[in-house]
Structures are given as structure tokens and as C-alpha cells.
Write a protein that holds these residues in place. Structure first.
Motif, PDB file in Angstrom:
ATOM      1  N   ALA A  28       0.837  -1.193   0.000  1.00  0.00           N
ATOM      2  CA  ALA A  28       0.000   0.000   0.000  1.00  0.00           C
ATOM      3  C   ALA A  28       0.879   1.251   0.000  1.00  0.00           C
ATOM      4  N   ASP A  29       0.424   2.271  -0.679  1.00  0.00           N
ATOM      5  CA  ASP A  29       1.125   3.545  -0.801  1.00  0.00           C
ATOM      6  C   ASP A  29       0.264   4.600  -0.118  1.00  0.00           C
ATOM      7  N   LEU A  30       0.724   5.111   1.034  1.00  0.00           N
ATOM      8  CA  LEU A  30      -0.070   6.060   1.810  1.00  0.00           C
ATOM      9  C   LEU A  30      -0.325   7.365   1.064  1.00  0.00           C
ATOM     10  N   ALA A  31       0.676   7.858   0.347  1.00  0.00           N
ATOM     11  CA  ALA A  31       0.474   9.103  -0.417  1.00  0.00           C
ATOM     12  C   ALA A  31      -0.570   8.899  -1.504  1.00  0.00           C
ATOM     13  N   ALA A  32      -0.533   7.736  -2.146  1.00  0.00           N
ATOM     14  CA  ALA A  32      -1.535   7.428  -3.168  1.00  0.00           C
ATOM     15  C   ALA A  32      -2.915   7.273  -2.533  1.00  0.00           C
ATOM     16  N   ILE A 107      -8.105   0.808  -3.628  1.00  0.00           N
ATOM     17  CA  ILE A 107      -8.772   0.394  -2.392  1.00  0.00           C
ATOM     18  C   ILE A 107      -7.742   0.103  -1.316  1.00  0.00           C
ATOM     19  N   LYS A 108      -6.704  -0.635  -1.670  1.00  0.00           N
ATOM     20  CA  LYS A 108      -5.649  -0.962  -0.714  1.00  0.00           C
ATOM     21  C   LYS A 108      -4.976   0.315  -0.205  1.00  0.00           C
ATOM     22  N   ASN A 109      -4.688   1.233  -1.110  1.00  0.00           N
ATOM     23  CA  ASN A 109      -4.000   2.471  -0.732  1.00  0.00           C
ATOM     24  C   ASN A 109      -4.846   3.360   0.174  1.00  0.00           C
ATOM     25  N   VAL A 110      -6.103   3.584  -0.203  1.00  0.00           N
ATOM     26  CA  VAL A 110      -6.946   4.478   0.608  1.00  0.00           C
ATOM     27  C   VAL A 110      -7.241   3.847   1.960  1.00  0.00           C
ATOM     28  N   ALA A 111      -7.410   2.532   2.006  1.00  0.00           N
ATOM     29  CA  ALA A 111      -7.653   1.850   3.281  1.00  0.00           C
ATOM     30  C   ALA A 111      -6.433   1.978   4.192  1.00  0.00           C
ATOM     31  N   ALA A 112      -5.250   1.836   3.629  1.00  0.00           N
ATOM     32  CA  ALA A 112      -4.023   1.973   4.419  1.00  0.00           C
ATOM     33  C   ALA A 112      -3.883   3.396   4.947  1.00  0.00           C
ATOM     34  N   TRP A 113      -4.148   4.379   4.086  1.00  0.00           N
ATOM     35  CA  TRP A 113      -4.029   5.775   4.510  1.00  0.00           C
ATOM     36  C   TRP A 113      -5.035   6.090   5.611  1.00  0.00           C
ATOM     37  N   LEU A 114      -6.284   5.679   5.418  1.00  0.00           N
ATOM     38  CA  LEU A 114      -7.318   5.961   6.417  1.00  0.00           C
ATOM     39  C   LEU A 114      -6.994   5.298   7.757  1.00  0.00           C
ATOM     40  N   SER A 115      -6.533   4.063   7.721  1.00  0.00           N
ATOM     41  CA  SER A 115      -6.237   3.364   8.975  1.00  0.00           C
ATOM     42  C   SER A 115      -5.058   3.995   9.712  1.00  0.00           C
ATOM     43  N   ALA A 116      -4.197   4.709   8.978  1.00  0.00           N
ATOM     44  CA  ALA A 116      -3.031   5.351   9.592  1.00  0.00           C
ATOM     45  C   ALA A 116      -3.356   6.718  10.193  1.00  0.00           C
ATOM     46  N   GLN A 117      -4.564   7.209   9.977  1.00  0.00           N
ATOM     47  CA  GLN A 117      -4.941   8.536  10.474  1.00  0.00           C
ATOM     48  C   GLN A 117      -5.299   8.474  11.953  1.00  0.00           C
ATOM     49  N   PRO A 118      -4.961   9.541  12.702  1.00  0.00           N
ATOM     50  CA  PRO A 118      -5.292   9.563  14.128  1.00  0.00           C
ATOM     51  C   PRO A 118      -6.806   9.568  14.337  1.00  0.00           C
ATOM     52  N   SER A 119      -7.232   8.874  15.385  1.00  0.00           N
ATOM     53  CA  SER A 119      -8.668   8.748  15.618  1.00  0.00           C
ATOM     54  C   SER A 119      -8.935   8.307  17.048  1.00  0.00           C
ATOM     55  N   ASP A 120     -10.176   8.485  17.468  1.00  0.00           N
ATOM     56  CA  ASP A 120     -10.629   8.006  18.768  1.00  0.00           C
ATOM     57  C   ASP A 120     -11.281   6.626  18.661  1.00  0.00           C
ATOM     58  N   LEU A 121     -11.112   5.942  17.550  1.00  0.00           N
ATOM     59  CA  LEU A 121     -11.768   4.646  17.373  1.00  0.00           C
ATOM     60  C   LEU A 121     -11.181   3.544  18.241  1.00  0.00           C
ATOM     61  N   GLY A 122     -10.035   3.775  18.841  1.00  0.00           N
ATOM     62  CA  GLY A 122      -9.402   2.752  19.673  1.00  0.00           C
ATOM     63  C   GLY A 122     -10.215   2.446  20.916  1.00  0.00           C
ATOM     64  N   VAL A 123      -9.808   1.452  21.607  1.00  0.00           N
ATOM     65  CA  VAL A 123     -10.468   1.077  22.857  1.00  0.00           C
ATOM     66  C   VAL A 123     -10.143   2.132  23.905  1.00  0.00           C
ATOM     67  N   ARG A 124     -11.146   2.631  24.556  1.00  0.00           N
ATOM     68  CA  ARG A 124     -10.962   3.648  25.593  1.00  0.00           C
ATOM     69  C   ARG A 124     -10.959   3.006  26.955  1.00  0.00           C
ATOM     70  N   LYS A 125     -10.096   3.482  27.817  1.00  0.00           N
ATOM     71  CA  LYS A 125     -10.021   2.932  29.180  1.00  0.00           C
ATOM     72  C   LYS A 125     -10.531   3.936  30.171  1.00  0.00           C
TER      73      LYS A 125
END
Length: 125
Positions: A28-32, A107-125
Motif C-alpha cells: 500500500a502507498d499512503l500518499a496514493a 482500495i488498498k491504498n486508501v484503506a491503508a491511509w485511512l487506517s493510519a490517520q489519528p482517531s478516537d476509534l481505539g479502545v478507551r479505558k
């Protein structure tokens, strides 16, 4: 001794075949991926940061699991192509129209880029 040499050659050949096969798979290419997000104006619904959607019903994409995003985009693409329900489809005229234009690499590139973006989707403690 002959059997030992044959096993060694088999392992070498198998390793060479795996190396050749994996060379054909592009990473995957994040810039792409960012370019795909921008080109298809995903921000118009999902927000420029991919987490501040214009409608609460629209999902947060930033920080989402990459494999989930790939699966979802391919399901929208199958839905737009009229695949049967047994083919794991998602029917949405807007997302289907966008996904239909994407290559597997897009699809692979945009999915990789989106998953690398900061977010609050993680598990919160």
C-alpha cells in the motif's frame, strides 16, 4: 543422501517461487491513498480529517481497521456491479458509485491511509 539433496532443492525452489509471487503483490502507498481520498472528494461526507462526518450516520473512517475498509469498499463495488446478495454486497448508491471507480490497488491504498490517520476509534479505558 540423495533424498536429503532432493529436499534441499525442493525447499530452495519453494522459497524462490514464494519470492517471485510476493514480488507481484504491491504494498500500500499512503500518499496514493491520500490522493484517492482527495480525488473522490470523500471529505464532502466523511470530513477532511475522515473523522468529522457531515452527518452522524456517516461512519468515522480515520483509524478504522485497514482490512475492514478494504472489505467494505469491495462489498460496495460488488453491490454497484449487481452481484447477488450471496457475494457479500453492500447496496448504497453513493458509495457504490465511488467504489465502482476504484481499482484494487486504489482500495488498498486508501484503506491503508485511512487506517493510519489519528482517531478516537481505539479502545478507551
Amino acid at each position: 543422501m540423495r533424498g536429503h539433496m532432493m529436499k534441499r532443492y525442493t525447499l530452495i525452489l519453494t522459497g524462490a517461487l514464494l519470492a517471485v509471487a510476493s514480488a507481484g503483490v504491491q504494498a500500500a502507498d499512503l500518499a496514493a491513498g491520500k490522493a484517492v481520498f482527495d480525488k473522490f472528494n470523500c471529505a464532502s461526507c466523511h470530513g477532511t480529517d475522515a473523522k468529522t462526518s457531515v452527518d452522524p450516520a456517516y461512519p468515522v473512517l480515520a483509524g478504522q481497521h485497514e482490512d475492514y475498509l478494504v472489505q467494505a469498499l469491495k462489498a460496495y463495488k460488488r453491490g454497484a456491479a449487481g452481484s447477488p446478495a450471496t457475494a457479500n454486497v453492500r447496496k448504497n448508491p453513493i458509495m457504490g458509485a465511488f467504489a465502482a471507480q476504484l481499482s484494487d490497488q486504489d482500495i488498498k491504498n486508501v484503506a491503508a491511509w485511512l487506517s493510519a490517520q489519528p482517531s478516537d476509534l481505539g479502545v478507551r479505558k
